[in-house]
Scaffold this motif. Structure first.
Motif: not given
Length: 595
Positions: A67-72, A211-213, A279-287
């Motif tokens: 499994t993944y470490v939670r949220n990573t 946490r920013t999502l 989801l508010g992930a503007v970092d990917i959009l702007e890049n």
């Protein structure tokens, strides 16, 4: 070893990525970029490859949990043997702040820990070269081994005895081991301390980003995993977003529909940033907008390819390699993609729509400028000129050219959004010009693609065929979901393209015959359309069905078999992950229900 399958878990750092199977074995990774020569190639080399993998094998193993470490994007695998001894393996690609910059080296790291008993393990590290044709040559020192792969030389630094790795010796694991497979340079600190610190920082980095999502109330785990994986498909240096991490996983067995998806499709990236923006992930959009602005500048108002390399390369010529057997022995294995030669006129809309957001979004570090708008108008000019011209369409037909309705609607959307941006910028005359162009394109679509006898739209001008992209006319704002013409189009799509709970892209024969698997993204489009047509409970049932078809890592590939629900096509597929996010946001209960 068992037959390869797509029940794989990705790790990565927005520079490199890898796919790890259920036993904790690296089976696919390319370097120095996602489109490079594979350093781990066994996914493409049959059921018993001699090389192209990296495994931590437990003697007498009887069970595995993963499994993944939670949220990573950090993967945890626990191996247990017949006597109850167990081992924990933590896999990750370092990603964290270092010297005020994001540290994302071309590197993979593993931490191996004994959990109970006296486990005995074997480390088999066998990178490949020349597209899996051979094992990479190696040299070694007292604490490292160098692997001379095709496009990159990698150095393994470890506190494990080097000869244990070189000789693949089985030994008792009595303490923590760290493995850092990265650049061919000295590791300037204790490898155990350095890798452990990088692990902690990487976990923290991913948790803080998650946490920013802004996530919906329902299906949060599915949405978060899809979002993290979409971020792993980003090549952060340029802002490019690849369609998938793999090449040549066939759309269905022995189909010949084996494509290389390790490139940036303008279309796929548009849908990806649109979903992440929800989801508010503007970092990917702007890049990504920076990547697009470079494409716009390079095009100078002319032709834009549907797909480019992650470094903005235009020439991604397609070739077939014979050095690997292919996924489950199914050839061809293609490198590069001939789609870069296609005319696909929907790309102009898919450039304009995300870039227009920069004129309205106050969160942007770099808001859109007047100069950006005038540069974007050149793309709009091209959209207007091409809206009624033949192209290969969004399904990238190699021998079929039509005026595809979806492409024309995207050209309409380009002009419509430019009009909105012009008015927002106070450019009244330009707004009127783009409004008029949008009106002319709309009139042409309604005249050429509408079938009055049936009350519905066709997939091409003058045609009668259907394809699932007609469902996007509502999403793009061309028609209201309750418009009688859209209702009739939806009913026709449901009647002809829905097979069981799944939706096909189309059912007419193409360059390779009749399709045999459903296209996952189209099923998600259908779920959205069901909801918009007031059939929300049916939409939820099919959405739950799609979620049940995810791999243990919570992901989907491109296609699904009607017979047994097996996943086919490249993996993990950004389109499919976008569908998970869009449908979850649309169908979820309101947060007001929990507050």
């Amino acid at each position: 070893m068992s037959q390869p399958n797509l029940d794989l878990a990705p790790i990565g750092n927005c520079s490199v990525s890898a796919l790890i199977d259920r036993s904790g074995r690296f089976v696919w990774a390319c370097a120095p970029r996602v489109d490079g020569d594979p350093i781990f190639s066994s996914l493409m080399d049959g059921s018993d490859p001699d090389h192209g993998f990296w495994s931590i094998e437990l003697e007498g193993q009887v069970s595995v949990e993963q499994t993944y470490v939670r949220n990573t994007a950090v993967l945890r695998t626990v191996l247990t043997d017949e006597k109850g001894a167990s081992v924990e393996v933590l896999d990750f690609a370092p990603r964290h702040l270092k010297h005020s910059r994001i540290y994302r080296p071309i590197a993979f790291a593993r931490v191996v820990r004994p959990l109970s008993g006296a486990p005995r393990i074997t480390v088999r590290l066998r990178p490949s070269a020349d597209w899996g044709a051979r094992r990479a040559e190696q040299t070694s020192g007292s604490n490292h081994i160098r692997y001379l792969c095709t496009d990159v030389t990698l150095r393994l630094t470890t506190n494990c005895p080097v000869t244990h790795v070189q000789n693949e010796r089985t030994f008792r694991l009595e303490g923590e081991l760290a493995f850092f497979l990265g650049p061919d340079e000295g590791y300037d600190q204790s490898v155990m301390a350095g890798v452990s610190a990088a692990l902690d920082l990487t976990i923290q980095h991913w948790k803080l980003w998650t946490r920013t999502l802004y996530v919906p109330l329902d299906w949060q785990e599915a949405v978060i995993r899809a979002a993290i994986t979409l971020k792993l498909c980003v090549y952060e240096e340029t802002g490019a977003i690849v369609a998938a991490m793999t090449t040549s996983v066939p759309e269905f067995p022995e189909s010949g529909r084996n494509w290389d998806y390790r490139f940036c499709w303008v279309r796929d990236a548009y849908y990806t940033v649109r979903a992440l923006n929800r989801l508010g992930a503007v970092d990917i959009l702007e890049n990504y907008l920076g990547y697009l602005r470079n494409l716009v500048d390079d095009a100078q108002g002319g032709h834009v390819q549907p797909v480019y390399g992650v470094g903005l390369e235009a020439d991604i010529g397609e070739r077939v390699v014979e050095s690997v057997a292919g996924y489950r022995g199914m050839k061809p294995v293609r490198v590069g993609n001939q789609a870069h030669e296609h005319l696909q006129h929907d790309v102009y809309g898919q450039i304009v729509l995300p870039l227009v957001q920069a004129f309205f979004d106050e969160r942007m570090l770099r808001p859109g400028t007047i100069e950006d708008f005038h540069a974007l108008e050149k793309v709009g000019d091209r959209a207007f000129a091409m809206h009624d011209q033949t192209d290969a369409g969004l399904w990238e037909f190699r021998t079929i050219a039509r005026v595809h309705t979806y492409s024309s609607v995207m050209c309409w959307a380009a002009c419509d959004r430019l009009a909105k941006a012009a008015r927002h910028l106070g450019l009244t005359e330009r707004g009127e010009l783009w409004d008029e162009r949008a009106r002319l394109i709309r009139a042409r679509i309604e005249a050429e693609a509408y079938l009055p006898d049936e009350g519905r739209f066709a997939a091409s001008f003058g045609g009668t065929e259907l394809d699932a992209s007609l469902l996007q006319m509502t999403d793009l704002g061309f028609l209201d979901a309750r418009d009688p013409r859209q209702v009739k189009t939806f009913e026709a799509v449901e009647r002809d393209l829905k097979k069981g709970p799944y939706l096909f892209r189309y059912i007419h024969p193409d360059d390779f015959g009749e399709p045999e698997t459903a296209f996952n993204f189209c099923t998600f489009w259908f779920i959205e359309a069901l909801h918009l047509n007031g059939r929300t409970e049916e939409a939820r049932v099919i959405f739950d069905e799609m979620l049940s078809r995810r791999t243990h890592a919570g992901l989907l590939s491109e296609d699904i078999s009607l017979q047994d629900g097996e996943l086919w096509g490249n993996y993990p597929q950004t389109y499919s992950l976008v569908g998970i996010i869009n449908c979850a946001v649309l169908l979820s209960r309101s947060w007001q229900d929990a507050r």
